[in-house]
Enzyme design. Structure first.
Site, PDB file in Angstrom:
ATOM      1  N   ARG A  44     -23.225 -12.833 100.353  1.00 38.12           N
ATOM      2  CA  ARG A  44     -23.913 -12.502 101.731  1.00 38.12           C
ATOM      3  C   ARG A  44     -24.136 -13.639 102.558  1.00 38.12           C
ATOM      4  O   ARG A  44     -24.781 -14.356 102.089  1.00 38.12           O
ATOM      5  CB  ARG A  44     -25.091 -11.510 101.776  1.00 38.12           C
ATOM      6  CG  ARG A  44     -25.710 -11.563 102.964  1.00 38.12           C
ATOM      7  CD  ARG A  44     -26.905 -10.522 103.188  1.00 38.12           C
ATOM      8  NE  ARG A  44     -26.442  -8.926 103.251  1.00 38.12           N
ATOM      9  CZ  ARG A  44     -27.180  -7.805 103.505  1.00 38.12           C
ATOM     10  NH1 ARG A  44     -28.498  -8.105 104.070  1.00 38.12           N
ATOM     11  NH2 ARG A  44     -26.673  -6.728 103.531  1.00 38.12           N
ATOM     12  N   HIS A  80     -19.023  -5.719 107.029  1.00 36.59           N
ATOM     13  CA  HIS A  80     -19.982  -5.122 105.999  1.00 36.59           C
ATOM     14  C   HIS A  80     -19.115  -4.073 104.950  1.00 36.59           C
ATOM     15  O   HIS A  80     -19.458  -2.847 105.174  1.00 36.59           O
ATOM     16  CB  HIS A  80     -21.297  -4.575 106.441  1.00 36.59           C
ATOM     17  CG  HIS A  80     -22.481  -4.616 105.795  1.00 36.59           C
ATOM     18  ND1 HIS A  80     -22.446  -4.887 104.142  1.00 36.59           N
ATOM     19  CD2 HIS A  80     -23.580  -4.112 106.040  1.00 36.59           C
ATOM     20  CE1 HIS A  80     -23.612  -4.779 103.734  1.00 36.59           C
ATOM     21  NE2 HIS A  80     -24.264  -4.095 104.683  1.00 36.59           N
ATOM     22  N   GLN A 101     -20.933  -1.211 102.836  1.00 41.13           N
ATOM     23  CA  GLN A 101     -21.661  -0.546 103.387  1.00 41.13           C
ATOM     24  C   GLN A 101     -20.708   0.991 103.913  1.00 41.13           C
ATOM     25  O   GLN A 101     -21.036   1.957 104.139  1.00 41.13           O
ATOM     26  CB  GLN A 101     -22.336  -1.015 104.733  1.00 41.13           C
ATOM     27  CG  GLN A 101     -22.928  -0.088 105.624  1.00 41.13           C
ATOM     28  CD  GLN A 101     -24.555   0.299 105.248  1.00 41.13           C
ATOM     29  OE1 GLN A 101     -25.228  -0.722 104.967  1.00 41.13           O
ATOM     30  NE2 GLN A 101     -24.728   1.611 105.336  1.00 41.13           N
ATOM     31  N   ASP A 156     -26.833   0.474 114.931  1.00 39.66           N
ATOM     32  CA  ASP A 156     -27.303  -0.587 114.269  1.00 39.66           C
ATOM     33  C   ASP A 156     -28.328  -1.478 115.214  1.00 39.66           C
ATOM     34  O   ASP A 156     -28.323  -1.255 116.215  1.00 39.66           O
ATOM     35  CB  ASP A 156     -26.091  -1.245 113.746  1.00 39.66           C
ATOM     36  CG  ASP A 156     -26.326  -2.648 112.776  1.00 39.66           C
ATOM     37  OD1 ASP A 156     -27.612  -2.399 112.322  1.00 39.66           O
ATOM     38  OD2 ASP A 156     -25.661  -3.535 112.921  1.00 39.66           O
ATOM     39  N   CYS A 189     -27.311   2.002 109.428  1.00 33.75           N
ATOM     40  CA  CYS A 189     -27.158   1.368 107.966  1.00 33.75           C
ATOM     41  C   CYS A 189     -28.449   0.888 107.624  1.00 33.75           C
ATOM     42  O   CYS A 189     -28.700   0.503 105.998  1.00 33.75           O
ATOM     43  CB  CYS A 189     -26.162   0.029 108.082  1.00 33.75           C
ATOM     44  SG  CYS A 189     -26.634  -1.217 109.503  1.00 33.75           S
ATOM     45  N   ARG A 227     -25.541   3.221  98.764  1.00 31.97           N
ATOM     46  CA  ARG A 227     -25.345   2.164  98.645  1.00 31.97           C
ATOM     47  C   ARG A 227     -25.078   1.638  97.185  1.00 31.97           C
ATOM     48  O   ARG A 227     -24.266   0.839  96.982  1.00 31.97           O
ATOM     49  CB  ARG A 227     -26.345   1.179  99.476  1.00 31.97           C
ATOM     50  CG  ARG A 227     -26.545   1.227 100.607  1.00 31.97           C
ATOM     51  CD  ARG A 227     -25.223   0.836 101.754  1.00 31.97           C
ATOM     52  NE  ARG A 227     -24.700  -0.528 101.051  1.00 31.97           N
ATOM     53  CZ  ARG A 227     -25.027  -1.536 101.743  1.00 31.97           C
ATOM     54  NH1 ARG A 227     -26.233  -1.606 102.098  1.00 31.97           N
ATOM     55  NH2 ARG A 227     -24.441  -2.573 100.997  1.00 31.97           N
TER      56      ARG A 227
HETATM   57  N1  NVA Z   1     -25.903  -6.016 112.041  1.00 30.16           N
HETATM   58  C1  NVA Z   1     -27.153  -6.084 110.934  1.00 30.16           C
HETATM   59  C2  NVA Z   1     -26.655  -5.129 109.725  1.00 30.16           C
HETATM   60  C3  NVA Z   1     -27.781  -5.483 108.672  1.00 30.16           C
HETATM   61  C4  NVA Z   1     -27.332  -4.391 107.492  1.00 30.16           C
HETATM   62  C5  NVA Z   1     -27.103  -7.422 110.561  1.00 30.16           C
HETATM   63  O1  NVA Z   1     -26.228  -8.090 110.644  1.00 30.16           O
HETATM   64  O2  NVA Z   1     -28.243  -7.949 110.354  1.00 30.16           O
HETATM   65  N1   CP Z   2     -27.666  -2.107 104.998  1.00 29.54           N
HETATM   66  C1   CP Z   2     -28.269  -3.070 104.434  1.00 29.54           C
HETATM   67  O1   CP Z   2     -26.947  -3.983 104.317  1.00 29.54           O
HETATM   68  O2   CP Z   2     -29.209  -3.384 104.162  1.00 29.54           O
HETATM   69  P1   CP Z   2     -30.121  -4.577 103.663  1.00 29.54           P
HETATM   70  O3   CP Z   2     -29.922  -5.748 104.681  1.00 29.54           O
HETATM   71  O4   CP Z   2     -31.215  -4.539 103.314  1.00 29.54           O
HETATM   72  O5   CP Z   2     -29.256  -5.081 102.291  1.00 29.54           O
END
Ligand code: NVA
Ligand code: CP
Length: 331
Positions: free
Chosen positions: A106, A133, A136, A229, A270, A315
């Site tokens: 990540r 992502h 997800q 989101d 998400c 998930r």
């Molecule tokens: N768009 C958000 C998704 C988190 C799961 C981010 O990148 O922070």
């Molecule tokens: N939805 C998601 O990816 O959550 P986290 O950032 O907690 O992993």
């Protein structure tokens, strides 16, 4: 279907059949877990989890899923490794690839996870980048299928920041699976035109449609799924909050928006979500801008239409499916 050895970096790399296979496998694994049937067929394998951004769901899903499959996990946090600071991604990939059977990553740019996969010689799984992502997506599609009984033909409306990882990935997922995707937001937040063109091309073969609209009434008409989101994503600077609030507040998911969708519509996110003042960022934004809820109101988040916690649970089952399918011989 044999996906052994494949990396899971973005849905564009997979066919409709392959994506449906991950969803079906996840449903099978979910049922096995529910019935207490052991499924530790990857005993003896080891995986590394690299997180350059924070996480609750993704990290826990990888860890629990790995343990259920019999694997051991090493977690590398944003500050606890040499990655990027003292050692390149290319070198890190070649080191970790000698020790681990699979690597989750990540972080920031998509090109980083692509580079990791190019040199690791073992499957690499994208746990979120700025652009995509994909794990997800499998969870979201399983959740929709569980609640609506189908994917093909479903009208899916994404509200808010549609030009980041979630909007991009959901548009690709809907295109691949024959769904009707609508990005309902201000023009500035429409997904990148190149990706829209790619999805429109895919859609022409699957029966999907791709629509970008600033018109809330039209977008929500007969919607089956309403998705949003956060307005500011991880890694974005704090000083964008003011303009995001100004530009995206008209696309907040509230009771009035949900009324325009079908009665049977579900609400998805998400997570994490800013729907109350129970978070530090939520309170900071409240102090500065006076908002008590952001991309979704607490009323919708807590309503019976909200399936966000089913989505969060999924998930784990879907990440398990992705790891199993790419690490094991499934024949
Ligand atoms: N768009 C958000 C998704 C988190 C799961 C981010 O990148 O922070
Ligand atoms: N939805 C998601 O990816 O959550 P986290 O950032 O907690 O992993």
């Amino acid at each position: 279907m044999n996906l052994k050895g494949r990396s899971f970096l973005k849905l564009m790399d997979f066919t409709t059949e392959e994506i449906l296979y991950f969803i079906d496998l996840a449903a099978e694994l979910k049922e096995k877990k529910r019935r207490g049937i052991r499924h530790d067929s990857l005993t003896g394998k080891n995986i590394a989890l690299i997180f350059e951004k924070t996480s609750t769901r993704t990290r826990c899903s990888f860890e629990v899923a790995a343990h259920d499959l019999g694997m051991h996990v090493t977690y590398l946090d944003p500050s606890g490794s040499q990655i990027g600071k003292k050692e390149s991604i290319k070198d890190t990939a070649r080191v970790l690839g000698r020790m681990f059977d699979g690597i989750e990553y990540r972080g920031y740019g998509q090109e980083i996870v692509e580079e990791l996969a190019k040199y690791a010689q073992v499957p690499v799984w994208n746990g979120l980048t700025n652009e995509f992502h994909p794990t997800q997506m499998i969870a979201d599609m399983l959740t929709i299928r569980e609640h609506l009984g189908k994917l093909e033909g479903v009208k899916f409306v994404y509200m808010g920041d549609a030009r980041y990882n979630m909007g991009n990935s959901l548009m690709v997922a809907c295109a691949k699976l024959g769904m009707h995707f609508v990005a309902c937001t201000s023009k500035k937040y429409f997904p990148d035109q190149k990706l829209v063109d790619y999805c429109t091309e895919v859609a022409s073969k699957t029966g999907a449609t791709i629509t970008l609209s600033e018109d809330v009434d039209k977008a929500l008409d007969k919607a089956d799924v309403v998705y949003t989101d956060v307005w500011v994503s991880m890694g974005e600077p704090d000083d964008v909050w003011e303009e995001r609030i100004r530009e995206l507040l008209p696309y907040q998911v509230n009771a009035d928006v949900m009324k325009r969708a079908r009665d049977s519509a579900i609400f998805m996110h998400c997570l994490p979500a800013f729907h109350d003042l129970e978070t530090k960022i939520g309170r900071d934004v409240h102090q500065k801008f006076g908002l008590t809820e952001m991309e979704v109101t607490d009323e919708v988040f807590e309503s019976s239409q909200s399936v966000v916690f089913d989505e969060a649970e999924n998930r784990m089952h879907t990440i398990k499916a992705v790891m199993l399918a790419t690490l094991a011989d499934m024949q």
